[in-house]
Design a protein around this motif. Sequence first.
Motif, PDB file in Angstrom:
ATOM      1  N   UNK A  30       0.826  -1.208   0.000  1.00  0.00           N
ATOM      2  CA  UNK A  30       0.000   0.000   0.000  1.00  0.00           C
ATOM      3  C   UNK A  30       0.860   1.259   0.000  1.00  0.00           C
ATOM      4  N   UNK A  31       1.934   1.242   0.716  1.00  0.00           N
ATOM      5  CA  UNK A  31       2.779   2.424   0.819  1.00  0.00           C
ATOM      6  C   UNK A  31       3.416   2.786  -0.516  1.00  0.00           C
ATOM      7  N   UNK A  32       3.699   1.796  -1.344  1.00  0.00           N
ATOM      8  CA  UNK A  32       4.368   2.093  -2.606  1.00  0.00           C
ATOM      9  C   UNK A  32       3.415   2.395  -3.760  1.00  0.00           C
ATOM     10  N   UNK A  33       2.204   1.852  -3.735  1.00  0.00           N
ATOM     11  CA  UNK A  33       1.251   2.092  -4.839  1.00  0.00           C
ATOM     12  C   UNK A  33      -0.189   1.988  -4.362  1.00  0.00           C
ATOM     13  N   UNK A  34      -0.579   2.906  -3.576  1.00  0.00           N
ATOM     14  CA  UNK A  34      -1.870   2.882  -2.890  1.00  0.00           C
ATOM     15  C   UNK A  34      -3.074   2.792  -3.824  1.00  0.00           C
ATOM     16  N   UNK A  35      -3.046   3.378  -4.994  1.00  0.00           N
ATOM     17  CA  UNK A  35      -4.235   3.406  -5.864  1.00  0.00           C
ATOM     18  C   UNK A  35      -4.378   2.180  -6.762  1.00  0.00           C
ATOM     19  N   UNK A  36      -3.420   1.285  -6.771  1.00  0.00           N
ATOM     20  CA  UNK A  36      -3.442   0.178  -7.722  1.00  0.00           C
ATOM     21  C   UNK A  36      -3.865  -1.160  -7.117  1.00  0.00           C
ATOM     22  N   UNK A  37      -4.132  -1.227  -5.839  1.00  0.00           N
ATOM     23  CA  UNK A  37      -4.445  -2.501  -5.197  1.00  0.00           C
ATOM     24  C   UNK A  37      -5.943  -2.702  -5.007  1.00  0.00           C
ATOM     25  N   UNK A  38      -6.401  -3.944  -5.142  1.00  0.00           N
ATOM     26  CA  UNK A  38      -7.799  -4.227  -4.802  1.00  0.00           C
ATOM     27  C   UNK A  38      -7.969  -4.168  -3.282  1.00  0.00           C
ATOM     28  N   UNK A  39      -9.193  -4.174  -2.837  1.00  0.00           N
ATOM     29  CA  UNK A  39      -9.454  -4.131  -1.399  1.00  0.00           C
ATOM     30  C   UNK A  39      -8.939  -5.400  -0.730  1.00  0.00           C
ATOM     31  N   UNK A  40      -8.408  -5.251   0.459  1.00  0.00           N
ATOM     32  CA  UNK A  40      -7.879  -6.383   1.214  1.00  0.00           C
ATOM     33  C   UNK A  40      -8.958  -7.429   1.455  1.00  0.00           C
ATOM     34  N   UNK A  41     -10.169  -6.997   1.735  1.00  0.00           N
ATOM     35  CA  UNK A  41     -11.255  -7.950   2.003  1.00  0.00           C
ATOM     36  C   UNK A  41     -11.494  -8.885   0.822  1.00  0.00           C
ATOM     37  N   UNK A  42     -11.397  -8.351  -0.401  1.00  0.00           N
ATOM     38  CA  UNK A  42     -11.619  -9.201  -1.573  1.00  0.00           C
ATOM     39  C   UNK A  42     -10.479 -10.208  -1.750  1.00  0.00           C
ATOM     40  N   UNK A  43      -9.261  -9.779  -1.445  1.00  0.00           N
ATOM     41  CA  UNK A  43      -8.116 -10.699  -1.535  1.00  0.00           C
ATOM     42  C   UNK A  43      -8.268 -11.824  -0.529  1.00  0.00           C
ATOM     43  N   UNK A  44      -8.609 -11.480   0.710  1.00  0.00           N
ATOM     44  CA  UNK A  44      -8.769 -12.498   1.753  1.00  0.00           C
ATOM     45  C   UNK A  44      -9.941 -13.418   1.459  1.00  0.00           C
ATOM     46  N   UNK A  45     -11.023 -12.877   0.920  1.00  0.00           N
ATOM     47  CA  UNK A  45     -12.180 -13.704   0.585  1.00  0.00           C
ATOM     48  C   UNK A  45     -11.824 -14.725  -0.485  1.00  0.00           C
ATOM     49  N   UNK A  46     -11.061 -14.289  -1.499  1.00  0.00           N
ATOM     50  CA  UNK A  46     -10.641 -15.224  -2.546  1.00  0.00           C
ATOM     51  C   UNK A  46      -9.739 -16.318  -1.976  1.00  0.00           C
ATOM     52  N   UNK A  47      -8.814 -15.940  -1.109  1.00  0.00           N
ATOM     53  CA  UNK A  47      -7.896 -16.909  -0.517  1.00  0.00           C
ATOM     54  C   UNK A  47      -8.659 -17.915   0.347  1.00  0.00           C
ATOM     55  N   UNK A  48      -9.635 -17.449   1.106  1.00  0.00           N
ATOM     56  CA  UNK A  48     -10.436 -18.350   1.940  1.00  0.00           C
ATOM     57  C   UNK A  48     -11.268 -19.281   1.082  1.00  0.00           C
TER      58      UNK A  48
END
Length: 69
Positions: free
Chosen positions: A18-36
Amino acid sequence: MRQQQRRDMITQAYMTAVWSRANKLPKLESILAKQEQVTAQPRRKREKTPEQMLEFAKMFQANYEENQK
């Protein structure tokens, strides 16, 4: 516990990025939901041929007999 560790590692990687490219990442919740979702799916067992099963049985029996001595 293992899933919690994965979750923590993903969260840490996310926060670091997030610190290096804040506008380019999807929401953390969506990443965790996919992983789960991926980890919740049962693994498919590989089908074994009769020859493979027989070979395993022979190896298992030989090992058992060797350990009985």
